[in-house]
Write an enzyme that holds these catalytic residues in place. Structure first.
Site, short mmCIF file in Angstrom:
data_model
loop_
_atom_site.label_atom_id
_atom_site.label_comp_id
_atom_site.label_asym_id
_atom_site.label_seq_id
_atom_site.Cartn_x
_atom_site.Cartn_y
_atom_site.Cartn_z
CE LYS A 158 1.43 1.80 4.49
NZ LYS A 158 1.67 0.50 3.82
CE LYS A 184 -5.60 -1.37 1.05
NZ LYS A 184 -4.36 -2.15 1.04
CB THR A 228 -0.92 0.01 1.23
OG1 THR A 228 -1.75 -1.16 1.19
CG2 THR A 228 -1.81 1.24 1.22
#
Length: 1254
Positions: A512, A444, A366
């Site tokens: 993150k 995402k 990701t």
């Protein structure tokens, strides 16, 4: 169904009220309604309801109706209820009022009190909404809270209504800070009309709502905006403010991302050789699934144990990304972040330079869309047709291993066709996103934005609910069906309610991912207010931030973990044991000694063959240093002291250590402050004291891990195992210690000065890996100070565990005294263990309870009297071979301060010391339960200044052998910690160390068979004979049998039997009791009733039969010579088969009484045949009439298999002869007779070969 006679009034109405009124009308109820004239929309809708009666005032609507549903706001409530024609005027006795409002709790309380003053105590707080879940779709949900009886009265009106569900919350309005379920709804849904009310509520209860706060500001902005001719929707405000046209974007051509994936898979190219970089939790599952799916996978990860696990599965591993990338068709990158992705591709030994032309790179990490776009440009610049597929994944560890991930993929058509087969193998749901590289990561990113915000919102909402004293489980059940529900709310909140902190979405991951959102929003010039605040919350710890800031708990249970799941989630153990060679090298090269300052004796619970000092003069330390041991324990017992005294003590010991080391050239040492594994003790005071003498250290090592006690450290939190659960140490009984209590379970929070604790302490292997690194650092000159539990010590010195020690290992045989168990520990575990000890060993255990009140709170005279009582009884019990438990009364008495509690502890401990000090009967063994108790008993009561740790009596229970200077040299001293073992652990140790159980006659004969000797069975008639046999047996260290003839039983009866049994039980050698020559069933039953069989125990009774007939006379029974018969072998075989006897007494020419002048004439040939038979049948061979047999003949009989000789005449004659000697009084007569018989018995024991065989 609602009763046809039901009467329901509505005061004020909205859309939900109108739906509910229609439902009541359909049920046949009478319905009235008052709606203010200004509310035209409600009036119009009500006019369409057939059968509804419109009223001119609230009082008219409510008059004489049993249920009144009121819709109001804070401004109009007083007028609506108490105006000239207010609702209260029309309320009848027993009516229930369900109020739907945005009143604050204080306003609700005032309203309730006003109604109560008017004798109308009827108020319910209500929340009505339309269900959204599949189960409640198109249902009206009514939630009511208030007094239980009123809520139940209201229920009858809703029972059976179509499309309506009624739920009651029974909580008194007047005793809560405030409850209004709509608050939670409004937080989550961010409804514009009520956000200000929720903010006011948050202020009233002093509760931070950062997510709601920023949402509220957005709504204010939207409500104040004017677009075109008037006010606009929030969507239009957003589009106008930020230049984004959501409607136009939604109107673009729609495509089916899953169908594109299906088509891709059908047309994809095959690929077999896969490179995989990043075997983390997700990556390992993905790579292992590819293996199962038939792909050849070569992998790399920075963590070697994970690569070893992958090798074990049949995969291949390499030492760098560069080696992995050679000759692969597809390279998958599954690392944690953009930095790692860039490093494995372009860093030292990176993958890109060696990739073959045409290779496809699948990036499943990701990362930000911008990073993917930039990476694609870099790969295109290589001009080697290296294709990038942007393919972030979602689904978790389990679905990664099962190949059921959700994957979003984007890239060029050619890249996707090359990677399609691999993506399909890894996914259950595969979506192809148009837009090239970066598009999939954008999807995402949006998903992570929603997931992160929903998790943070769920935490904020449920913490707020807890602050409002709501039943959080009930709130969750309700909101599952309301508009504020989300998938994350339904998935994560149950874990909050159960305080299950097993990581399902790591906080660092969302730190993150939401950081990516913030960065991309900045690049795109789109503000993301709510996700930015959520990002800050995740940085602060999200789930726990509200509890930390406000002190509330979503649910009051301890933060439990599943032991199996928690340990399984950790990285694999290091494959090799690094300590085997390192310890010996370190000790010889550096002369480094581990000096353990133990604050109680329980720290020796993982070591063996180590010396312990209880005194520490320089001379004694020099003596130890000269031996160059790997480890030395010094028992400080500092936990029983105040902090100031403990610090002075540690400073003194460290100065002595420094002085001793200067006297032994080359020697050095590392100090370990060994403390309890549940964090108790004087820390950091003792550590500070050591540093003040030894100088500053490079690091402090904090390690309370203790495997044998079920103590684990995971993610800096120290846990205590309880069955299959892990409980934070701060939530356990140990944290409530009166002197050393604590609350935090987090080592990093508690110990700011310590080295960072990042190692998962869950096994001895973990300890060994850390210890090996520590040793290597020490060899390079690093200095450490350690505060640890017991497991660290054994790992640091590389000691290997050995099985628990039993009495036979120390050569401890049957003793003439009982054992002593001293219990002073007060933790609940100890009390449970004492209860179980009493339950399991009650018959053989003598219990002396010491009154804590008498020895710590009463006068000196009372204290001395209590101590003397226990000493007197204890001496008597131990002397009589009874295991004796000395236990403090279980009612815990504490002081008002920790210092007062320590003083009480001292008085109790000193009383136990005084008791043991005054017990002069040497115990067979000593068990001291509790750290302070065991230290004081060893040093003060037993006066031991050194001991040797032999090992453990049970896992975690050290066993010492006391030094020669102690009061009881060599006595096993078992140090039983207060917090170790299950409930039956103490009972198990006592049973293991109690006097061995009595052997049965059967066991004695089996031992004789193995040893090739015989057992003497001696007929006894009175106490002197019993004592003579036992005394001779003890003197010769021989087993023996006390034998009672029927005629002796008839004369002596129960007293004779009792004296035999008592003598056997008290004997220090194996003695059994045998009933000889029973001839009738009634005699046998009588013997059994008198408990002659009691010594057979679990072995069962031995049955002996005599086959054949001996001539001679014995105790009034005479058999003439012509009546005597030899034993027939064939008859004996049949008899054994039919009766299953254990021993066979045979006739081979032996006689009862005296042999003729010509001497005995035994058929030894017949004896050999009988031996062959009995050996085959497993039956012992017995010979009666041993009196008068020559020694040579006795030995021949033993060689031929005789294992028991009956002896009577010679012993009896020696008794009669002694009576002929003149003596002054009866006592001398008895003593003389006893000595005469003892001499005969001793001579026979030597003759039979049993001497020395006990």
């Amino acid at each position: 169904m609602a009763s046809a006679a039901a009467a329901v009034a509505f005061v004020g109405a909205d859309e939900l009220s109108i739906e509910l009124a229609a439902s009541f009308l359909r049920s046949g109820a009478r319905v009235r309604c008052f709606v203010p004239e200004a509310d035209r929309s409600a009036s119009t809708a009500l006019a369409e309801l057939s059968g509804l009666l419109r009223c001119a005032s609230p009082a008219e609507a409510a008059r004489d109706f049993a249920l009144v549903i009121v819709l109001t706001d804070a401004d109009g409530v007083d007028e609506l209820f108490f105006g000239a024609e207010g609702t209260a005027k029309g309320l009848c006795m027993g009516a229930a009022v369900l109020i739907r409002s945005t009143l604050l709790p204080s306003q609700l309380e005032k309203l309730e009190q006003k109604l109560a003053d008017e004798k109308k105590d009827v108020l319910l707080d209500g929340y009505i909404f339309s269900g959204l879940s599949d189960e409640l779709k198109q249902q009206i949900v009514v939630v009511a809270s208030g007094r239980q009886d009123v809520a139940e009265r209201a229920r009858q009106f809703f029972n059976g209504l179509d499309k309506t569900i009624y739920l009651a919350e029974a909580m008194y309005l007047g005793v809560r800070a405030g409850i209004h379920p709509s608050i939670i709804y409004d937080i989550i849904s961010n409804a514009a009309g009520s956000s200000s009310y929720v903010m006011d509520m948050a202020k009233a209860v002093t509760f931070p709502l950062p997510l709601l706060g920023v949402a509220y500001q957005q709504l204010i902005h939207g409500s104040s905006a004017v677009i075109g001719d008037g006010s606009a929707s929030s969507l239009k405000v957003w589009e106008a403010s930020f230049g984004v046209n959501i409607v136009d974007a939604a109107s673009q051509q729609i495509y089916d991302a899953s169908k594109l994936a299906d088509q891709l898979v059908m047309e994809s190219k095959s690929a077999k050789r896969i490179g995989f970089i990043g075997l983390g939790a997700m990556g390992f599952g993905m790579a292992s699934h590819l293996l199962k799916s038939g792909f050849y996978v070569v992998a790399y990860d920075v963590y070697k144990p994970t690569m070893a696990r992958f090798d074990d599965l049949g995969g291949s591993t390499k030492g760098s990304p560069e080696e992995v990338a050679k000759d692969v068709e597809i390279l998958i990158i599954m690392v944690a972040n953009e930095f790692q992705a860039d490093s494995v591709l372009y860093g030292s030994a990176g993958a890109v330079p060696v990739l073959s032309a045409g290779t496809s790179v699948i990036l499943s990490s990701t990362v930000s869309p911008g990073f993917v776009i930039r990476l694609n440009k870099r790969l295109e610049a290589e001009c080697r047709d290296i294709k990038l597929v942007d393919a972030p994944v979602s689904g978790g560890v389990k679905r990664a291993a099962d190949g059921t991930l959700t994957i979003m993929a984007s890239g060029t058509d050619e890249a996707l066709h090359c990677a399609g087969a691999v993506l399909s193998a890894l996914s259950e749901k595969l979506y192809i996103i148009k837009g090239g590289c970066g598009a999939a990561s954008s999807v995402k990113m949006v998903n992570q934005l929603l997931a992160g915000v929903h998790i943070a919102s769920a935490a904020e909402a449920m913490a707020f609910a807890a602050r409002l004293n709501l039943r959080t489980r009930s709130v969750f059940e309700i909101l599952q069906h309301a508009r504020g529900y989300s998938w994350m709310f339904g998935n994560r909140v149950p874990h909050m309610l159960d305080n299950d902190y097993t990581p399902y979405s790591a906080v660092d991951i969302f730190v993150k991912d939401l950081g990516i959102v913030s960065c991309e929003s900045s690049n795109s010039r789109i503000p993301v207010y709510v996700s930015s605040i959520a990002h800050q919350l995740f940085i602060s710890g999200c789930f726990s931030v509200y509890e930390t800031l406000t002190g509330v708990k979503v649910e009051g249970k301890p933060h439990l973990l599943s032991k199996e799941d928690a340990l399984h989630s950790l990285p694999a153990e290091w494959p090799e044991d690094p300590m085997d060679d390192l310890v010996s090298v370190a000790s010889h090269n550096s002369k480094k000694i581990l000096v353990v300052l133990d604050d109680d004796p329980t720290g020796t619970q993982t070591v063996h063959d180590i010396e312990v000092l209880t005194e520490w003069p320089v001379e004694a330390l020099v003596e130890q240093f000269l031996k160059l041991p790997t480890c030395l324990f010094i028992l400080t017992n500092s936990r029983s002291m105040t902090a100031d005294k403990a610090m002075l003590l540690v400073q003194t010991i460290c100065r002595n250590l420094e002085a001793a080391a200067k006297n032994v050239p080359g020697v050095s040492y590392t100090v370990v402050l060994r403390g309890d594994s549940t964090l108790r003790g004087h820390f950091p005071e003792e550590a500070d004291a050591a540093v003040s003498v030894l100088g500053e250290m490079d690091a402090w090592i904090i390690c309370p891990f203790f495997l044998q006690g079920g103590r684990y450290t995971i993610n800096d939190v120290h846990y205590v195992a309880d069955s299959d659960r892990l409980i934070p140490a701060g939530e356990t009984e140990f944290a409530k210690d009166a002197a050393f209590g604590y609350k935090s379970s987090n080592l990093r929070q508690d110990h700011k000065q310590s080295v960072s604790i990042s190692v998962p302490w869950r096994s001895e292997k973990d300890m060994a890996v850390f210890a090996s690194g520590m040793i290597q650092a020490e060899l390079k000159g690093k200095k450490f100070l350690c505060r640890t539990a017991a497991s660290f010590v054994s790992a640091r010195i590389g000691i290997k565990p050995k099985p628990p020690i039993c009495p036979n290992d120390l050569g401890l045989k049957r003793a003439l005294t009982g054992g002593l168990i001293v219990v002073g520990s007060y933790v609940p575990k100890t009390t449970k263990q004492v209860d179980e000890l009493r339950s399991q060993c009650g018959q053989s255990l003598r219990v002396l309870e010491v009154s804590v009140e008498m020895v710590s709170m009463k006068s000196t005279e009372d204290r001395d009297q209590e101590i003397s009582r226990v000493v007197e009884l204890g001496n008597a019990y131990i002397q009589n071979r009874k295991d004796t438990l000395v236990v403090t009364s279980r009612q815990l008495i504490t002081g008002k301060t920790p210092e007062e509690s320590l003083e009480i502890n001292y008085k109790v401990s000193s009383a136990l010391v005084e008791i043991v000090k005054r017990i002069d009967s040497k115990p067979r063994y000593i068990i001291a339960k509790g750290g302070i108790t065991s230290s004081d008993i060893a040093t003060k009561a037993l006066e031991a200044w050194r001991a040797k740790v032999m090992g453990q009596a049970l896992a975690g229970v050290p066993l010492w052998q006391l030094g020669p200077e102690s009061r009881f040299p060599g006595v096993p001293y078992i140090v039983f910690p207060g917090n170790v073992g299950n409930n039956s652990a103490l009972a198990k140790v006592v049973q293991n160390w109690a006097s061995p159980s009595r052997s049965s006659t059967k066991q004695l004969l089996l031992n004789a068979e193995k040893g090739g000797y015989a057992i003497g069975a001696f007929n006894v008639y009175k106490l002197e004979g019993v004592e003579a046999v036992v005394a001779a047996a003890e003197a010769e260290n021989s087993p023996a049998i006390l034998q009672i003839h029927p005629s002796a039983l008839k004369q002596g009866g129960v007293p004779l039997v009792a004296s035999c049994i008592a003598a056997a039980e008290q004997s220090s050698v194996p003695i059994t009791v045998h009933y000889d020559h029973g001839t009738s069933k009634s005699d046998l039953l009588q013997a059994l009733e008198m408990s002659i069989s009691s010594l057979a125990h679990a072995k069962g009774l031995l049955v002996e039969a005599e086959l054949g007939r001996l001539s001679g006379s014995e105790d009034g029974l005479t058999v003439e010579e012509y009546e005597a018969r030899f034993t027939d072998v064939a008859q004996a075989e049949g008899f054994i088969d039919e009766t299953s006897i254990d021993a066979l007494a045979v006739c081979i020419g032996n006689v009862h009484g005296k042999y003729p002048p010509s001497g005995p004439n035994l058929r030894l040939d017949l004896l050999k045949d009988l031996r062959a038979l009995t050996l085959k049948k497993g039956v012992s061979l017995v010979l009666h009439g041993a009196s008068g047999l020559p020694h040579e003949l006795v030995q021949e009989c033993i060689d031929s298999g005789v294992r028991k000789f009956n002896v009577n005449t010679e012993v009896r004659n020696s008794y009669l002869e002694s009576l002929k000697k003149p003596e002054k009084d009866l006592i001398q007569v008895m003593a003389s007779a006893k000595e005469a018989m003892k001499a005969v018995v001793a001579e026979k024991l030597h003759l039979f070969g049993s001497a020395g065989k006990a």
